[in-house]
Motif scaffolding. Structure first.
Motif, PDB file in Angstrom:
ATOM      1  N   LEU A 288    -104.824 -52.100  33.028  1.00  0.00           N
ATOM      2  CA  LEU A 288    -106.218 -51.962  32.594  1.00  0.00           C
ATOM      3  C   LEU A 288    -107.137 -51.773  33.801  1.00  0.00           C
ATOM      4  O   LEU A 288    -108.003 -50.895  33.800  1.00  0.00           O
ATOM      5  CB  LEU A 288    -106.646 -53.192  31.787  1.00  0.00           C
ATOM      6  CG  LEU A 288    -108.082 -53.226  31.306  1.00  0.00           C
ATOM      7  CD1 LEU A 288    -108.375 -52.054  30.361  1.00  0.00           C
ATOM      8  CD2 LEU A 288    -108.380 -54.549  30.613  1.00  0.00           C
ATOM      9  N   MET A 289    -106.919 -52.561  34.854  1.00  0.00           N
ATOM     10  CA  MET A 289    -107.743 -52.406  36.065  1.00  0.00           C
ATOM     11  C   MET A 289    -107.524 -51.037  36.701  1.00  0.00           C
ATOM     12  O   MET A 289    -108.480 -50.383  37.124  1.00  0.00           O
ATOM     13  CB  MET A 289    -107.436 -53.519  37.058  1.00  0.00           C
ATOM     14  CG  MET A 289    -107.958 -54.871  36.614  1.00  0.00           C
ATOM     15  SD  MET A 289    -107.810 -56.166  37.862  1.00  0.00           S
ATOM     16  CE  MET A 289    -106.046 -56.388  37.939  1.00  0.00           C
ATOM     17  N   LEU A 290    -106.265 -50.591  36.774  1.00  0.00           N
ATOM     18  CA  LEU A 290    -105.990 -49.265  37.324  1.00  0.00           C
ATOM     19  C   LEU A 290    -106.639 -48.181  36.476  1.00  0.00           C
ATOM     20  O   LEU A 290    -107.194 -47.217  37.004  1.00  0.00           O
ATOM     21  CB  LEU A 290    -104.481 -49.026  37.427  1.00  0.00           C
ATOM     22  CG  LEU A 290    -103.767 -49.779  38.542  1.00  0.00           C
ATOM     23  CD1 LEU A 290    -102.260 -49.665  38.375  1.00  0.00           C
ATOM     24  CD2 LEU A 290    -104.198 -49.259  39.895  1.00  0.00           C
ATOM     25  N   GLY A 291    -106.567 -48.332  35.161  1.00  0.00           N
ATOM     26  CA  GLY A 291    -107.187 -47.365  34.261  1.00  0.00           C
ATOM     27  C   GLY A 291    -108.695 -47.281  34.474  1.00  0.00           C
ATOM     28  O   GLY A 291    -109.273 -46.189  34.448  1.00  0.00           O
TER      29      GLY A 291
ATOM     30  N   THR B  39    -100.598 -44.160  32.607  1.00  0.00           N
ATOM     31  CA  THR B  39    -100.914 -45.569  32.394  1.00  0.00           C
ATOM     32  C   THR B  39    -100.911 -45.906  30.909  1.00  0.00           C
ATOM     33  O   THR B  39    -100.397 -46.961  30.491  1.00  0.00           O
ATOM     34  CB  THR B  39    -102.273 -45.914  33.034  1.00  0.00           C
ATOM     35  OG1 THR B  39    -102.208 -45.599  34.422  1.00  0.00           O
ATOM     36  CG2 THR B  39    -102.620 -47.369  32.855  1.00  0.00           C
ATOM     37  N   TYR B  40    -101.462 -45.023  30.083  1.00  0.00           N
ATOM     38  CA  TYR B  40    -101.434 -45.225  28.634  1.00  0.00           C
ATOM     39  C   TYR B  40     -99.995 -45.355  28.129  1.00  0.00           C
ATOM     40  O   TYR B  40     -99.668 -46.263  27.365  1.00  0.00           O
ATOM     41  CB  TYR B  40    -102.149 -44.078  27.914  1.00  0.00           C
ATOM     42  CG  TYR B  40    -101.673 -43.885  26.499  1.00  0.00           C
ATOM     43  CD1 TYR B  40    -102.023 -44.785  25.501  1.00  0.00           C
ATOM     44  CD2 TYR B  40    -100.842 -42.821  26.170  1.00  0.00           C
ATOM     45  CE1 TYR B  40    -101.558 -44.617  24.202  1.00  0.00           C
ATOM     46  CE2 TYR B  40    -100.370 -42.653  24.886  1.00  0.00           C
ATOM     47  CZ  TYR B  40    -100.728 -43.558  23.895  1.00  0.00           C
ATOM     48  OH  TYR B  40    -100.253 -43.396  22.629  1.00  0.00           O
ATOM     49  N   VAL B  41     -99.134 -44.451  28.570  1.00  0.00           N
ATOM     50  CA  VAL B  41     -97.730 -44.493  28.130  1.00  0.00           C
ATOM     51  C   VAL B  41     -97.072 -45.790  28.601  1.00  0.00           C
ATOM     52  O   VAL B  41     -96.328 -46.431  27.855  1.00  0.00           O
ATOM     53  CB  VAL B  41     -96.946 -43.251  28.613  1.00  0.00           C
ATOM     54  CG1 VAL B  41     -95.460 -43.376  28.291  1.00  0.00           C
ATOM     55  CG2 VAL B  41     -97.515 -41.983  27.982  1.00  0.00           C
TER      56      VAL B  41
ATOM     57  N   ARG C 236    -105.508 -60.126  29.526  1.00  0.00           N
ATOM     58  CA  ARG C 236    -105.805 -60.917  30.722  1.00  0.00           C
ATOM     59  C   ARG C 236    -104.547 -61.357  31.461  1.00  0.00           C
ATOM     60  O   ARG C 236    -104.632 -62.009  32.486  1.00  0.00           O
ATOM     61  CB  ARG C 236    -106.602 -62.158  30.342  1.00  0.00           C
ATOM     62  CG  ARG C 236    -107.975 -61.842  29.881  1.00  0.00           C
ATOM     63  CD  ARG C 236    -108.784 -63.062  29.584  1.00  0.00           C
ATOM     64  NE  ARG C 236    -107.969 -64.267  29.472  1.00  0.00           N
ATOM     65  CZ  ARG C 236    -108.457 -65.487  29.515  1.00  0.00           C
ATOM     66  NH1 ARG C 236    -109.723 -65.671  29.651  1.00  0.00           N
ATOM     67  NH2 ARG C 236    -107.671 -66.531  29.408  1.00  0.00           N
ATOM     68  N   ALA C 237    -103.378 -61.023  30.934  1.00  0.00           N
ATOM     69  CA  ALA C 237    -102.132 -61.507  31.523  1.00  0.00           C
ATOM     70  C   ALA C 237    -101.477 -60.432  32.390  1.00  0.00           C
ATOM     71  O   ALA C 237    -101.590 -59.247  32.117  1.00  0.00           O
ATOM     72  CB  ALA C 237    -101.171 -61.925  30.422  1.00  0.00           C
ATOM     73  N   ILE C 238    -100.794 -60.886  33.418  1.00  0.00           N
ATOM     74  CA  ILE C 238    -100.000 -59.973  34.239  1.00  0.00           C
ATOM     75  C   ILE C 238     -98.548 -60.083  33.808  1.00  0.00           C
ATOM     76  O   ILE C 238     -97.942 -59.131  33.370  1.00  0.00           O
ATOM     77  CB  ILE C 238    -100.182 -60.278  35.740  1.00  0.00           C
ATOM     78  CG1 ILE C 238    -101.624 -60.001  36.143  1.00  0.00           C
ATOM     79  CG2 ILE C 238     -99.208 -59.451  36.577  1.00  0.00           C
ATOM     80  CD1 ILE C 238    -101.978 -60.395  37.551  1.00  0.00           C
TER      81      ILE C 238
ATOM     82  N   GLY D 118     -98.254 -58.537  30.298  1.00  0.00           N
ATOM     83  CA  GLY D 118     -99.584 -58.200  29.832  1.00  0.00           C
ATOM     84  C   GLY D 118    -100.017 -56.869  30.423  1.00  0.00           C
ATOM     85  O   GLY D 118     -99.256 -56.204  31.118  1.00  0.00           O
ATOM     86  N   PHE D 119    -101.243 -56.492  30.149  1.00  0.00           N
ATOM     87  CA  PHE D 119    -101.710 -55.197  30.662  1.00  0.00           C
ATOM     88  C   PHE D 119    -102.963 -55.320  31.501  1.00  0.00           C
ATOM     89  O   PHE D 119    -103.754 -54.394  31.614  1.00  0.00           O
ATOM     90  CB  PHE D 119    -101.868 -54.162  29.539  1.00  0.00           C
ATOM     91  CG  PHE D 119    -102.815 -54.533  28.432  1.00  0.00           C
ATOM     92  CD1 PHE D 119    -104.131 -54.115  28.460  1.00  0.00           C
ATOM     93  CD2 PHE D 119    -102.373 -55.264  27.345  1.00  0.00           C
ATOM     94  CE1 PHE D 119    -105.003 -54.428  27.436  1.00  0.00           C
ATOM     95  CE2 PHE D 119    -103.230 -55.578  26.308  1.00  0.00           C
ATOM     96  CZ  PHE D 119    -104.555 -55.158  26.357  1.00  0.00           C
ATOM     97  N   LYS D 120    -103.121 -56.467  32.187  1.00  0.00           N
ATOM     98  CA  LYS D 120    -104.280 -56.661  33.052  1.00  0.00           C
ATOM     99  C   LYS D 120    -104.282 -55.664  34.211  1.00  0.00           C
ATOM    100  O   LYS D 120    -105.299 -55.032  34.490  1.00  0.00           O
ATOM    101  CB  LYS D 120    -104.298 -58.090  33.589  1.00  0.00           C
ATOM    102  CG  LYS D 120    -105.500 -58.405  34.445  1.00  0.00           C
ATOM    103  CD  LYS D 120    -105.481 -59.867  34.876  1.00  0.00           C
ATOM    104  CE  LYS D 120    -106.749 -60.227  35.623  1.00  0.00           C
ATOM    105  NZ  LYS D 120    -106.798 -61.667  35.897  1.00  0.00           N
TER     106      LYS D 120
END
Length: 153
Positions: free
Chosen positions: A112-115, A81-83, A98-100, A107-109
Motif C-alpha cells: 500500500l505504501m509503495l502504491g 503491486t495490484y497483482v 496495517r499489517a506487514i 498484510g498489505f501495508k
C-alpha cells in the motif's frame, strides 16, 4: 527532491524483488504455484507469471530509478503491486491494511505504501531530477516556448 526520494526508494524495492525472482533461475517456488491469480494472469501459468513479475519489476524499477518514462513505469509497477496484493498480500483481508507479516498471514501495508509512492509519481511525473525532465528541457518545443516568453516581455 521529494519525488526523487520517492522514486529511489520505490525503485530499489522493486529492483530487489525482481532480481530475487530472476536470480533464482526463473523457476517459481512451490508456494507461488498455489496462488490464485486475477484475470487474465490465471491463464498465463505459474512460471510465466513468476518470470513476468521479475522482468517487470527489474525493467520498470530501473526506468523509475532513472525517471525515464516515469509515469509509464509507475503505472506498470502499480499494476504489478495490484497483482501482488491480490495473490499474496491479501490473505488477512481488509484487516491486513496495517499489517506487514503476522502469524495469520501477510498484510498489505508495504504494498500500500509503495502504491501510494507510485501514485505520486504517476500523477506528478518523475520530478525535476529525472531523465524525462532533462529530455523535456532539451526538446526544441520547450525551448521555443521559452524564447517566445522572453521575447514578449
Amino acid at each position: 527532491m521529494g519525488l526523487l526520494g520517492l522514486r529511489i526508494w520505490a525503485a530499489q524495492e522493486f529492483l530487489f524483488a525482481g532480481w530475487t525472482k530472476l536470480s533464482a533461475g526463473g523457476s517459481a517456488p512451490a508456494w507461488f504455484a498455489g496462488l490464485d491469480f486475477p484475470f487474465p494472469h490465471q491463464f498465463l501459468g505459474v512460471q510465466l507469471n513468476w518470470l513476468a513479475a521479475g522482468i517487470g519489476e527489474v525493467v520498470l524499477g530501473f526506468l523509475l530509478l532513472l525517471g525515464y518514462k516515469g509515469r509509464f513505469a509507475a503505472l506498470g509497477l502499480i499494476y504489478i503491486t495490484y497483482v501482488a496484493v491480490y495473490t499474496v498480500h491479501f490473505n488477512l483481508g481488509w484487516a491486513g491494511w496495517r499489517a506487514i507479516e503476522t502469524d495469520e498471514g501477510l498484510g498489505f501495508k508495504v504494498p500500500l505504501m509503495l502504491g501510494l509512492m507510485l501514485f505520486a509519481v504517476l500523477t506528478q511525473g518523475p520530478g525535476r531530477f529525472s531523465l524525462d525532465a532533462a529530455q523535456a528541457s532539451m526538446s526544441p518545443k520547450s525551448n521555443q516556448g521559452a524564447s517566445k516568453r522572453v521575447s514578449s516581455t
